[in-house]
Scaffold this active site. Structure first.
Site, PDB file in Angstrom:
ATOM      1  N   HIS A  75       0.389  -1.363  -0.147  1.00 30.40           N
ATOM      2  CA  HIS A  75      -0.395  -0.268   0.467  1.00 30.40           C
ATOM      3  C   HIS A  75       0.592   1.116  -0.219  1.00 30.40           C
ATOM      4  O   HIS A  75       0.515   1.591  -0.655  1.00 30.40           O
ATOM      5  CB  HIS A  75      -0.928   0.370   0.996  1.00 30.40           C
ATOM      6  CG  HIS A  75      -1.555   1.330   1.859  1.00 30.40           C
ATOM      7  ND1 HIS A  75      -1.133   1.913   2.783  1.00 30.40           N
ATOM      8  CD2 HIS A  75      -2.546   2.221   0.785  1.00 30.40           C
ATOM      9  CE1 HIS A  75      -2.210   3.120   2.836  1.00 30.40           C
ATOM     10  NE2 HIS A  75      -2.925   3.021   1.634  1.00 30.40           N
ATOM     11  N   GLU A  78       2.417   1.933  -3.507  1.00 31.91           N
ATOM     12  CA  GLU A  78       0.902   2.234  -4.196  1.00 31.91           C
ATOM     13  C   GLU A  78       1.249   3.409  -4.148  1.00 31.91           C
ATOM     14  O   GLU A  78       0.849   4.522  -5.512  1.00 31.91           O
ATOM     15  CB  GLU A  78      -0.587   1.692  -3.903  1.00 31.91           C
ATOM     16  CG  GLU A  78      -1.940   1.922  -4.739  1.00 31.91           C
ATOM     17  CD  GLU A  78      -2.342   2.936  -3.705  1.00 31.91           C
ATOM     18  OE1 GLU A  78      -3.373   4.241  -3.376  1.00 31.91           O
ATOM     19  OE2 GLU A  78      -3.209   2.004  -3.064  1.00 31.91           O
ATOM     20  N   HIS A  79       1.255   4.276  -2.638  1.00 29.43           N
ATOM     21  CA  HIS A  79       1.379   5.787  -2.856  1.00 29.43           C
ATOM     22  C   HIS A  79       2.411   6.468  -3.318  1.00 29.43           C
ATOM     23  O   HIS A  79       1.638   7.030  -4.286  1.00 29.43           O
ATOM     24  CB  HIS A  79       1.075   6.187  -1.322  1.00 29.43           C
ATOM     25  CG  HIS A  79      -0.187   6.182  -1.546  1.00 29.43           C
ATOM     26  ND1 HIS A  79      -0.482   7.297   0.016  1.00 29.43           N
ATOM     27  CD2 HIS A  79      -1.269   5.453  -0.433  1.00 29.43           C
ATOM     28  CE1 HIS A  79      -2.046   6.695   0.759  1.00 29.43           C
ATOM     29  NE2 HIS A  79      -2.263   5.862   0.651  1.00 29.43           N
TER      30      HIS A  79
END
Lengths: 450, 444
Positions: A75, A78-79
């Site tokens: 995650h 992803e950012h």
């Protein structure tokens, strides 16, 4: 008040993913597919109602693929994918999309990470070029990583640390899985997020972000052949990498019912949940997956379901009662029950009533009329799913990253039509066993027991 | 299965957001359908997929709740599909499910709305169920008590929800003696006090044809729709006198309210006076807000609060034009130790834009985005039907979709500067913080 009931019963997250599962769709999308020489799969769903497209790239990597001790890195990366490349300066990716009248976002789950842009169809070339660029050319500075870590810790506070219900869900997942990484929250444990750094992100990126680990899905006002040509142009030149085998720790057999009791001074309304480990269309006893979707609907899918009629309408023990099952998941699925008690009713009484209902259903069966009603609802959902321009690409991305084929997505309505009552009950009996279960009690504080 | 998004999409006031945006593929295809009985609906005929969506709304909504009975419109919205005509609750719900008809109702501060989606094959039966729900609801004791219990349970749950606490306190403070200050779904006490007579009284005042707007999208022609309008809505009174809701402006400029909650992150809501939808500077304000805090990943607040400082995951602002008041609002969630810093940055940004407006480049980018992204929002029949409602409700004209882009393109730097001076005043903000914010205490 159907909508609010669904929200109470399953929570926002389930609603959000309801549209992601093949069980919301049909052999009605008629996708066209192609595979590039470097292994990248391309799926196109033509829909010419409006001159817009959804462009998505799905990576077959998610939180369940993280190295031990690095929870949250999928995650976090992803950012960080929105930071920059030699061609696109840091922080400009989304601004360029916006300057071209488009919207973009990204998401991470256990089995996949996805990036998408919604744009006018003449901007497809542009966004595909940018997406291909950041598949291999990401540049990260230590400063970018530090700031984004703070953002993600705020995200964790918003979603989880501020919410006893979310913390309870975290505890239930951890109890459901002893070994498999589905036990770890997608966003990561706080103490591990705090230590993630630039090297962790880049290592994960280099290992998993490659054309042969990605699926391109484009839906909207396009011709498939033109999309294939664009894909060759932008993604074709990218080199495949050697991928690690996609294998996660497997669960040992569960031999005892598990229980999680979560007490918190911030809880004003008690809540009861149960989760059973379940097969999916790709894993375990997958013949049960579609019958389970029908079983969940009949048991707790709406206001005519057994649980709602029994606990909410007739016995007035609860204000909501529902069941939920998602048929996708690379390794395991879960069949969930959720009940909110009426004022003054203890969770022990709720649990007894739920168990009574399940025992009766599994012993005596369900009515043929109930099966037909649920079947009608699921098949209609396939038609409704076609109405939204953004549903179909999500269904295909979700399926193809969790071991479900295009053909299986397309054959879903036929499979729903063919399900018999015997299969429904057999699926229920196979999954709704206490030895498969975690029961969760969310309680206001330490004074009242069950 | 958990799915995390890179950002929250702020759809707090979906209708408003859709309304603010520009041009659709179907723009040219809006038809005004007038039934023989004089009921008007706007229609986009789109036969590609065998289904249709009907959205409708009655002006009024929760602002018509009687004093001490807040939440009546909301309770009604939960009960219309719980038994009507010859069907009791179970029979009605069973019928909806057998036909795969989706029916919903909701009440907000200014309106009572409903939606119906159906496969084309079940069209007539679906409209008949809607007629029954609107004209012949049964309000049987079992259903009333059950839905009341559900609402009260939700209210109990939301007592601990920081976002709900912040919103309720903000509106209560900004509109102390006005229906807007009272929550649409009521309080535990007021919901307990609502009787079946209250429900019927409200229904009688609320559902009148002169306050009805209808939007229909999908697989139905004008000729097929017209008679169904009369059958479905024809029995409603042509007009019912209601007490007008007074015009009001938010108060509480400069006030800070802190509610202590033992959470690691504080939830902040800030806001002040905004612009009504018919304000001549509406489009300038819309462009301005996109640049300041409405633009997702492209806004100044996003850049300053999230991207540069890592102060928050979610920070945003929006225009909220009510029927009888205009507000400008925003929110942020930041860990307790850094709330004061986040607020300083936000106020600074509001002040800067208030004094200097925006740059030429920002103006151009905002226009491109606001015009270009509009069709992307019209992603389903239901959403387009909602847009048809909003255009009617705000009297924007049936050709609005054709004019939308030029209204946005006409905004000048001078327009933005003018409206920025009026709108963006940090000293006007009423701020509510829920959490344990370090160094912040309630003012006064």
């Amino acid at each position: 008040m159907t909508m609010s009931r669904i929200i109470i019963a399953f929570g926002i997250l389930s609603l959000a993913i309801a549209g992601f599962q093949p069980s919301a769709t049909a052999a009605l999308f008629h996708p066209k597919t192609h595979t590039l020489a470097n292994g990248m799969q391309v799926v196109v769903i033509e829909d010419h109602r409006a001159p817009v497209v959804t462009h998505m790239v799905w990576y077959k990597v998610g939180a369940a693929d993280e190295p031990p001790g690095k929870s949250g890195i999928a995650h976090f990366l992803e950012h960080l994918m929105f930071k920059g490349t030699p061609k696109v300066p840091s922080g400009q990716f989304s601004k360029i999309v916006a300057r071209n009248g488009g919207r973009d976002n990204a998401f991470t789950s256990y089995d996949y990470t996805g990036y998408f842009q919604n744009v006018a169809q003449d901007k497809l070339d542009l966004v595909m070029g940018m997406e291909a660029d950041r598949m291999t050319n990401l540049v990260l500075t230590a400063e970018d990583v530090d700031t984004e870590r703070a953002v993600i810790l705020e995200e964790r506070r918003s979603r989880t640390d501020n919410s006893p219900a979310a913390q309870m869900n975290e505890a239930m997942s951890a109890a459901q899985y002893l070994a498999h990484p589905y036990r770890i929250p997608v966003i990561g444990w706080k103490h591990e997020i705090e230590k993630l750094d630039q090297a962790d992100a880049l290592a994960f990126y280099r290992r998993y972000y490659a054309p042969n680990n990605a699926i391109l899905v484009v839906a909207g006002d396009v011709e498939a052949e033109a999309v294939f040509a664009l894909a060759e142009k932008h993604f074709g030149p990218l080199a495949r990498v050697s991928l690690p085998p996609r294998w996660r720790l497997q669960e040992p057999p569960q031999r005892a019912a598990r229980q999680v009791v979560f007490r918190d001074g911030r809880v004003s309304q008690a809540d009861w949940q149960r989760s059973y480990l379940a097969p999916t269309r790709a894993a375990g006893a997958s013949q049960h997956a579609i019958p389970l979707s029908l079983f969940a609907d009949m048991l707790g899918g709406g206001t005519t379901s057994r649980l709602y009629r029994g606990l909410v309408v007739e016995r007035k023990l609860a204000t909501s009662a529902g069941a939920y099952y998602s048929s996708t998941g690379l390794d395991y699925g879960r069949f969930m029950l959720h009940v909110t008690p009426s004022p003054g009713v203890g969770l022990g009484e709720i649990e007894a009533a739920v168990d009574e209902t399940i025992t009766a259903v599994l012993k005596d069966g369900l009515l043929a009329a109930d099966l037909e009603r649920s079947r009608t609802g699921l098949l209609a959902a396939a038609v409704y799913a076609r109405d939204s321009l953004f549903t179909s690409p999500r269904i295909f991305g979700d399926a193809l990253t969790t071991g479900v084929s295009v053909e299986q997505v397309e054959s879903w309505p036929d499979e729903v039509r063919a399900v018999t009552m015997e299969q429904v009950i057999a699926a229920g009996r196979a999954v709704l066993k206490m030895d498969n279960s975690v029961t969760g009690l969310l309680l206001p504080d330490a004074k009242e027991g069950k | 299965m958990t799915i995390l998004m890179r950002s929250f999409s702020v759809v707090v006031f979906g209708l408003t957001l859709i309304l603010l945006a520009p041009i659709s593929a179907n723009a040219a295809k809006i038809l005004e359908v007038r039934s023989p009985g004089g009921i008007t609906a706007w229609l986009v005929h789109e036969p590609t997929i065998p289904l249709l969506s009907v959205n409708f709304s009655f002006a009024g909504g929760a602002s018509l709740d009687r004093p001490g009975r807040n939440g009546t419109a909301n309770l009604v919205s939960g009960l219309l599909d719980e038994g009507a005509g010859s069907y009791d609750s179970l029979a009605f719900q069973t019928r909806l499910q057998d036909l795969a008809v989706r029916m919903s109702f909701s009440a907000d501060r200014d309106s009572f709305s409903g939606g119906l989606s159906t496969l084309s094959t079940n069209r007539d039966a679906a409209f008949e169920l809607l007629r029954l729900a609107l004209i012949e609801p049964r309000f049987e004791t079992e259903a009333v008590e059950r839905v009341r219990r559900q609402i009260i349970t939700g209210l109990v749950e939301s007592q601990e929800d920081p976002g709900t606490i912040a919103t309720r306190l903000w509106f209560a403070t900004a509109f102390p003696d006005h229906p807007y200050g009272r929550p649409s779904n009521g309080s535990i006490e007021s919901v307990k006090a609502i009787s079946t007579d209250d429900l019927r009284d409200l229904l009688g005042r609320m559902l009148a044809r002169n306050r009805l707007t209808i939007g229909v999208v999908g697989d139905i022609s004008a000729a097929e729709l017209a008679p169904l309008l009369d059958k479905t809505f024809g029995a409603l009174p042509v007009s019912v006198a209601i007490e007008p809701v007074p015009e009001v402006s938010p108060v509480g400029a400069g006030v800070l309210k802190v509610v202590q909650k033992a959470n690691p992150q504080s939830q902040v809501m800030f806001g002040g006076p905004g612009l009504k939808r018919d304000d001549p500077d509406w489009y300038a304000a819309y462009v301005l807000n996109y640049v300041l805090g409405g633009g997702g990943f492209a806004s100044r607040l996003y850049a300053e609060v999230r991207e540069k400082r890592g102060l928050a995951y979610s920070v945003y602002s929006y225009l909220y034009p009510l029927e009888h008041a205009a507000i400008y609002m925003g929110g942020v969630g930041t860990k307790n130790q850094r709330v004061a810093e986040a607020l300083t940055v936000i106020k600074e940004q509001i002040g800067l834009a208030g004094e200097n407006g925006i740059t030429e480049a920002e103006l151009v980018n905002a226009k491109t985005y606001l015009n270009g992204s509009f069709p992307l929002q019209l992603t389903s029949s239901g959403r387009i039907a909602n847009l048809l409602l909003a255009i009617q409700r705000h009297n924007l004209g049936i050709d609005y979709m054709d004019r939308r882009a030029s209204l946005i393109d006409a905004v000048t730097m001078a327009d933005v500067r003018r409206v920025a001076k009026r709108l963006l005043r940090p000293e006007n903000l009423l701020i509510v913080v829920v959490g344990e914010p370090a160094g912040l205490t309630s003012s006064n």
